[in-house]
Design an enzyme around this catalytic site. Structure first.
Site, PDB file in Angstrom:
ATOM      1  N   ARG A 272       0.869  -1.176   0.000  1.00 38.86           N
ATOM      2  CA  ARG A 272       0.000   0.000   0.000  1.00 38.86           C
ATOM      3  C   ARG A 272       0.903   1.222   0.000  1.00 38.86           C
ATOM      4  NH1 ARG A 272       2.679   1.840   3.663  1.00 38.86           N
ATOM      5  NH2 ARG A 272       1.270   3.585   3.659  1.00 38.86           N
ATOM      6  N   GLY A 273       0.255   2.369  -0.121  1.00 35.89           N
ATOM      7  CA  GLY A 273       1.036   3.602  -0.265  1.00 35.89           C
ATOM      8  C   GLY A 273       1.005   4.014  -1.728  1.00 35.89           C
TER       9      GLY A 273
ATOM     10  N   ASN B 103      -5.657  12.340   1.208  1.00 32.29           N
ATOM     11  CA  ASN B 103      -4.669  11.582   1.960  1.00 32.29           C
ATOM     12  C   ASN B 103      -5.397  10.759   3.014  1.00 32.29           C
ATOM     13  OD1 ASN B 103      -1.820  10.947   2.346  1.00 32.29           O
ATOM     14  ND2 ASN B 103      -2.028  11.959   4.320  1.00 32.29           N
TER      15      ASN B 103
ATOM     16  N   ASP C 108      -2.333  11.000  -1.705  1.00 31.28           N
ATOM     17  CA  ASP C 108      -2.751   9.977  -2.666  1.00 31.28           C
ATOM     18  C   ASP C 108      -3.225  10.597  -3.966  1.00 31.28           C
ATOM     19  OD1 ASP C 108      -3.211   8.804   0.215  1.00 31.28           O
ATOM     20  OD2 ASP C 108      -2.921   7.117  -1.160  1.00 31.28           O
TER      21      ASP C 108
HETATM   22  C1  LIG Z   1       3.550   8.020   0.210  1.00 29.01           C
HETATM   23  S1  LIG Z   1       2.152   7.040   0.516  1.00 29.01           S
HETATM   24  C2  LIG Z   1       0.848   8.128   0.331  1.00 29.01           C
HETATM   25  C3  LIG Z   1      -0.383   7.726   1.119  1.00 29.01           C
HETATM   26  O1  LIG Z   1      -0.820   6.351   0.914  1.00 29.01           O
HETATM   27  C4  LIG Z   1      -1.364   5.865   2.165  1.00 29.01           C
HETATM   28  O2  LIG Z   1      -2.610   5.236   2.020  1.00 29.01           O
HETATM   29  P1  LIG Z   1      -2.742   3.622   2.138  1.00 29.01           P
HETATM   30  O3  LIG Z   1      -1.885   3.176   3.284  1.00 29.01           O
HETATM   31  O4  LIG Z   1      -4.236   3.391   2.373  1.00 29.01           O
HETATM   32  O5  LIG Z   1      -2.290   3.094   0.793  1.00 29.01           O
HETATM   33  C5  LIG Z   1      -1.527   7.111   2.986  1.00 29.01           C
HETATM   34  O6  LIG Z   1      -2.681   7.833   2.599  1.00 29.01           O
HETATM   35  C6  LIG Z   1      -0.261   7.835   2.606  1.00 29.01           C
HETATM   36  O7  LIG Z   1      -0.190   9.124   3.079  1.00 29.01           O
END
Ligand SMILES: CSC[C@H]1O[C@H](OP(=O)(O)O)[C@H](O)[C@@H]1O
Length: 365
Positions: free
Chosen positions: A65-66, A267, A257
């Protein structure tokens, strides 16, 4: 970092020592290895993917994720699809894989940016062998560019904070979710800035929100920072206001995001409330994200698709009930912070000061 032409099958971290350490994914030519982030910090378990469908499922299930890491993984998923394709319909098979990967999660625009870039390469290929070679090279390039962007953003951020001179006092910051090596091609976006502050002895303390319900902060950010010997204090999301009230924190530094043309930022859920708190307490609010997160096709954050995930993620932790069975849950996993609450948006192309005034047009046309 290895030149993909010389060693396309084994992607190792950038040769820059600042990028050594934790990685979320490893490209091994005919397969993609993902560190299963659902099991951290208790277990460091790698899973191996050999199909685009497997990568799409891993993105959906948040094995990886990320925003940037999602885009990079999807790009490798397309490369895997080309390796598996055969016969006269090989191009259609790869395009179907692209569609499947695009359906894995809706909010992080990096996913669609990476897939569009891969599809452009695919459309320029005549033969299958050529497609396999060029698509793998493009995926490796997307990976390497993301890591380079993170290193560049760290420099831009410290300059914008007025801290690159080296004669400044160390600062305390607060961050939300995980934006480190586990969310990117390495080093991190917001966490990359924090790593750089630490490297330059300019970091006093990082407060890391646990980031309910998926706990990216306690399970991932704290894990990354402890491994790197960076002074981190974990806090409940609800403690952020009390921490800001002490006056110790100078900056809140987060990732993104999707950033729209007017500078609105999607985000992790809870980011918007931090921005309101930052304004109230006169604390700087900085968003750090590569240009692959900027979506100039959307005028404002109101247009960003916000992912809602299963209520189980709120009602339970590791199968242990935290709420009455079946109680209705509202579980949007992102929110939108309006540009006028943001002081800096840091990208590898440069910094947008006070995006609430001119949005992203100064840097992104
Ligand atoms: C650099 S990662 C950006 C962003 O992605 C994460 O979401 P998720 O863990 O649900 O994929 C989070 O919103 C981060 O800030």
């Amino acid at each position: 970092m290895n030149n993909p032409k010389e060693s396309p099958s084994l992607h190792t971290p950038c040769s820059d020592p600042r990028s050594a350490g934790t990685v979320a994914l490893r490209w091994q030519g005919a397969r993609l290895e993902l560190l299963d982030q659902r099991l951290l910090p208790a277990q460091e378990h790698w899973i191996t993917l050999e199909t685009a469908a497997g990568v799409a499922q891993s993105i959906h299930d948040m094995v990886v994720r990320g925003a940037p890491a999602i885009g990079i993984s999807a790009a490798y998923g397309v490369a895997l699809a080309a390796r598996k394709a055969e016969g006269d319909d090989w191009q259609a098979e790869v395009k179907m894989a692209i569609r499947e990967l695009a359906a894995s999660r809706p909010t992080a625009v990096n996913l669609f940016w990476a897939l569009q870039r891969m599809e452009r390469v695919l459309e320029g290929c005549v033969a299958l062998d050529e497609a396999r070679q060029r698509l793998e090279g493009e995926a490796v390039a997307i990976h390497e560019e993301d890591l380079a962007a993170n290193l560049a953003m760290a420099d831009h951020a410290l300059e914008a904070m007025g801290l690159s001179s080296g004669n400044s006092s160390p600062v305390s910051v607060l961050t939300h979710c995980n934006t480190g090596a586990l969310a990117t091609g390495g080093y991190g976006t917001a966490l990359g800035v924090i790593r750089r502050l630490h490297e330059k002895q300019l970091l006093k303390q990082v407060y890391a929100d646990e980031t309910r319900p998926w706990l990216q902060g306690s399970r991932l950010t704290a894990w990354e920072l402890v491994r790197d010997g960076i002074p981190v204090t974990l806090n409940a999301d609800g403690a952020a206001a009390a921490i800001l009230a002490t006056g110790e924190v100078r900056w809140i530094i987060v990732g993104a995001d999707r950033i729209t043309a007017n500078g609105d930022v999607a985000n992790k859920i809870g980011t918007y409330s931090l921005a309101v708190l930052a304004r109230h307490h006169k604390v700087g609010f900085m968003v750090v994200a590569p240009s692959s997160t900027v979506d100039m096709a959307l005028k404002s954050g109101a247009e960003i698709p916000i992912e809602e995930r299963d209520g189980k993620e709120v009602r339970e932790i590791r199968g242990i009930a935290l709420a009455p069975e079946g109680v209705p849950v509202f579980n949007p996993v992102f929110d939108v912070t309006p540009a006028n609450l943001i002081d800096l948006i840091v990208t590898e192309k440069g910094v947008v000061q006070n995006p609430g005034t001119s949005g992203m047009h100064g840097l992104f046309g």
